[in-house]
Design an enzyme around this catalytic site. Structure first.
Site, mmCIF file in Angstrom:
data_model
loop_
_atom_site.group_PDB
_atom_site.id
_atom_site.type_symbol
_atom_site.label_atom_id
_atom_site.label_comp_id
_atom_site.label_asym_id
_atom_site.label_seq_id
_atom_site.Cartn_x
_atom_site.Cartn_y
_atom_site.Cartn_z
ATOM 1 N N GLY A 89 0.686 -1.240 -0.289
ATOM 2 C CA GLY A 89 -0.194 0.285 -0.492
ATOM 3 C C GLY A 89 1.395 1.485 -0.037
ATOM 4 C CG ASP A 122 -0.421 9.140 3.817
ATOM 5 O OD1 ASP A 122 -0.127 7.931 3.836
ATOM 6 O OD2 ASP A 122 -0.211 9.727 4.991
ATOM 7 N NE ARG A 173 11.346 -3.471 3.482
ATOM 8 C CZ ARG A 173 10.469 -3.958 4.016
ATOM 9 N NH1 ARG A 173 10.024 -3.444 5.570
ATOM 10 N NH2 ARG A 173 8.943 -4.207 3.777
ATOM 11 N NE ARG A 180 5.926 -8.926 1.685
ATOM 12 C CZ ARG A 180 5.711 -7.685 2.790
ATOM 13 N NH1 ARG A 180 5.504 -7.900 3.733
ATOM 14 N NH2 ARG A 180 6.565 -6.164 2.395
ATOM 15 C CG ASP A 249 0.844 -8.569 7.056
ATOM 16 O OD1 ASP A 249 -0.008 -9.064 7.709
ATOM 17 O OD2 ASP A 249 0.427 -7.199 6.947
HETATM 18 P P1 AMP Z 1 2.168 -3.134 7.826
HETATM 19 O O1 AMP Z 1 1.694 -2.546 9.184
HETATM 20 O O2 AMP Z 1 3.285 -1.668 7.847
HETATM 21 O O3 AMP Z 1 2.691 -3.807 7.483
HETATM 22 O O4 AMP Z 1 1.091 -2.844 6.781
HETATM 23 C C1 AMP Z 1 0.219 -3.119 6.723
HETATM 24 C C2 AMP Z 1 -0.319 -3.271 5.778
HETATM 25 O O5 AMP Z 1 -0.846 -2.255 5.347
HETATM 26 C C3 AMP Z 1 0.263 -2.934 4.528
HETATM 27 O O6 AMP Z 1 -0.606 -3.615 2.935
HETATM 28 C C4 AMP Z 1 0.529 -2.097 4.353
HETATM 29 O O7 AMP Z 1 1.103 -1.687 2.179
HETATM 30 C C5 AMP Z 1 -0.702 -1.206 4.673
HETATM 31 N N1 AMP Z 1 -0.044 0.784 4.712
HETATM 32 C C6 AMP Z 1 0.264 0.755 6.687
HETATM 33 N N2 AMP Z 1 0.947 2.095 5.946
HETATM 34 C C7 AMP Z 1 0.362 2.246 4.597
HETATM 35 C C8 AMP Z 1 -0.430 3.508 4.253
HETATM 36 N N3 AMP Z 1 0.367 4.664 4.905
HETATM 37 N N4 AMP Z 1 -0.689 4.073 3.014
HETATM 38 C C9 AMP Z 1 -0.902 2.800 2.784
HETATM 39 N N5 AMP Z 1 -0.720 1.278 2.871
HETATM 40 C C10 AMP Z 1 -0.121 1.721 4.528
HETATM 41 MG MG MG Z 2 3.929 -5.376 6.425
#
Ligand code: AMP
Ligand code: MG
Length: 506
Positions: A89, A122, A173, A180, A249
């Site tokens: 995202g 965002d 990164r 995953r 994930d």
């Molecule tokens: P994470 O908790 O960072 O592993 O993210 C979980 C999911 O939320 C993943 O699909 C990320 O890509 C999405 N995500 C986290 N932060 C954002 C953001 N600011 N905008 C869009 N998607 C996000």
């Molecule tokens: Mg993640």
């Protein structure tokens, strides 16, 4: 921008597994961090990346000419509940390189703007959480724990709105891959067997090529992933690392630690420790990590079953389920063996012994019980135990100073010294060498929460990167026996730790 020498297998071989997306342009790129040793490892021209070109590149404004930015599709169980569509995202894989050691590595952005997987988000990231990922990732790498690593962080000149307005940044990164458990779940949930098979073949070719074409190659993949996770989680546990958001994930099939969000290192030993503000039930508490890893592996196994047996062959299904169950049920034993192997080094036991020696496991358990009973700092206790091993008669004052009541400690130390003496007879090292080897297993420096906060606050609010750079230099040499590192070895005051919470890096 010149080429990176990318060889983009994911983009080329797996159409339908991602969306092609360009990073968002940002107003004022500024390079905050460049990992020069890593750039060199990747075969990149570190000097060329240091200037304005590097800032424009790592902010996502000007890509290498051979980049093919893609947002990968994945699903995932988050805190136990299944989301059939997550995906990148706010991340983009920009390409894959073969590094100087011949290993294929992904280079990816985080915080580079919206994608079709952004849902309400965002697509952006703030400076603080991205520099945090640098610090923790580099610390893990220096602790010899498999991890993704930060190549660069660029400020964007934008403001990102969270609970408050924050300065924006993009992290670059590097990972062995971004495959995953959730990647498999995405296609399994859609019942797309063709894509699932393609994904399994790709994963095996990338991470376990020796399994290619073997009978039951998917079962082999499950076993290989389980073995990597058992070792990884054991290493986390032996340094007091708490990932904080072990959703499926966020479990990489490569066996690398991935997605540094609300993670943190434990201070006083308490198996129930949770730092994440969103982990209300303590699902991802320190002591739960091996149990959650097994749970996640069971979810992975479920995605592989349709590849292991066709749905109209009852006998084959039974056999596939039995095979998968055997791997899942073997996980606690694999983990326990890996944990004890690490603990034996921390205890200074180096002579060959049965890996699952129950007496040694009990010695380690009793030590941890002591630490828990008196809320002793996990990192310092192990480190001072190593220091104390330097002299046969004991140099135990620093260790004793960590305990309010030293009587149970002294009783345990007597047992431990007896065990060390036996180890020496069995071919283990003499006292001085034992201490040196123990220090290589028990770090002096971890990224202490108060130090990390201090560094990030100075970077975010005072535009001062000096504390970040000093802390980074310290966590990059965690095992060194150097008095200059002492300020970074001190625990936070208990009041600080008691109120310490981490937040997801969103
Ligand atoms: P994470 O908790 O960072 O592993 O993210 C979980 C999911 O939320 C993943 O699909 C990320 O890509 C999405 N995500 C986290 N932060 C954002 C953001 N600011 N905008 C869009 N998607 C996000
Ligand atoms: Mg993640």
């Amino acid at each position: 921008m010149h080429s990176f020498g990318f060889d983009n297998t994911y983009a080329r071989d797996l159409p339908g597994f991602y969306a092609a997306v360009q990073p968002a342009a940002v107003p004022a790129p500024r390079l905050l961090f460049l990992n020069e040793p890593l750039a060199i490892e990747l075969g990149l021209d570190a000097a060329a990346l240091r200037g304005a070109d590097g800032a424009a590149l790592f902010a996502g404004n000007v890509l290498p000419e051979d980049a093919q930015p893609i947002a990968q599709a994945y699903a995932g169980h988050q805190f136990g509940g299944f989301s059939p569509q997550l995906g990148d995202g706010r991340a983009l894989l920009i390409g894959e390189v073969i590094d100087r050691a011949g290993r294929r590595r992904d280079i990816a952005f985080k915080g580079s703007g919206r994608t079709p997987f952004s849902r309400g988000g965002d697509g952006k990231a703030a400076i603080g959480p991205m520099l945090r990922e640098v610090l923790i990732g580099e610390a893990m790498h220096a602790l010899r724990i498999p991890t993704t690593r930060a190549l660069a962080v660029a400020a964007t000149g934008e403001t990102v709105l969270r609970e408050v307005a924050l300065p924006g940044a993009v992290l670059t990164r590097v990972a062995a891959s971004h495959l995953r458990v959730g990647t498999f779940q995405f296609f399994a949930a859609r019942g797309d067997l063709d894509k699932l098979r393609q994904l399994a073949d790709y994963t095996i070719a990338r991470h376990d090529p020796a399994l290619t074409g073997t009978p039951q190659q998917e079962l082999g993949l499950l076993r290989a992933v389980a073995e990597r996770q058992a070792k990884l989680i054991a290493q986390w546990m032996n340094v007091g690392f708490i990932h904080g958001v072990m959703n499926t994930d966020n479990m990489a099939l490569s066996g690398e630690t991935i997605d540094y969000g609300p993670c943190a290192f434990m201070e006083a030993y308490d198996p129930g420790t949770v730092f994440s503000s969103i982990d209300h039930g303590g699902r991802y508490a320190y002591a739960n990590q091996p149990l959650i890893a097994r749970w996640n592996l069971a979810r992975f196994a479920e995605t592989l079953l349709p590849l292991m047996a066709s749905e109209d062959d009852e006998a084959a299904i039974q056999q596939a389920v039995a095979g998968a169950m055997e791997v899942i049920d073997a996980f606690p034993g694999l983990y326990a063996a890996a944990l004890l192997q690490g603990q034996r080094a921390k205890l200074g036991l180096f002579a060959p012994a049965a890996a699952d020696d129950p007496a040694d496991a009990a010695l380690a358990d009793d030590w941890l019980t002591l630490l828990h009973a008196q809320s002793v700092d996990f990192t310092l206790a192990w480190r001072h135990l190593a220091d104390g091993a330097a002299v046969a008669a004991g140099h135990e004052a620093p260790l004793q100073a960590l305990f309010a009541d030293t009587a149970p400690l002294r009783a345990w130390l007597a047992r431990w010294r007896e065990r060390c003496a036996l180890d020496e007879v069995a071919g283990g090292p003499p006292a001085g060498e034992r201490a040196a080897r123990m220090r290589q297993a028990s770090p002096l420096v971890i990224p202490r929460n108060h130090r990390v906060e201090e560094a990030l606050n100075a970077a975010m609010h005072g535009d001062d990167l000096a504390p970040f750079e000093r802390l980074l230099a310290a966590v990059r040499r965690p095992f060194d026996d150097d008095p200059a590192l002492a300020p970074y070895a001190e625990p936070a005051l208990p009041e600080v730790t008691a109120g310490f919470q981490t937040f997801c890096g969103t």
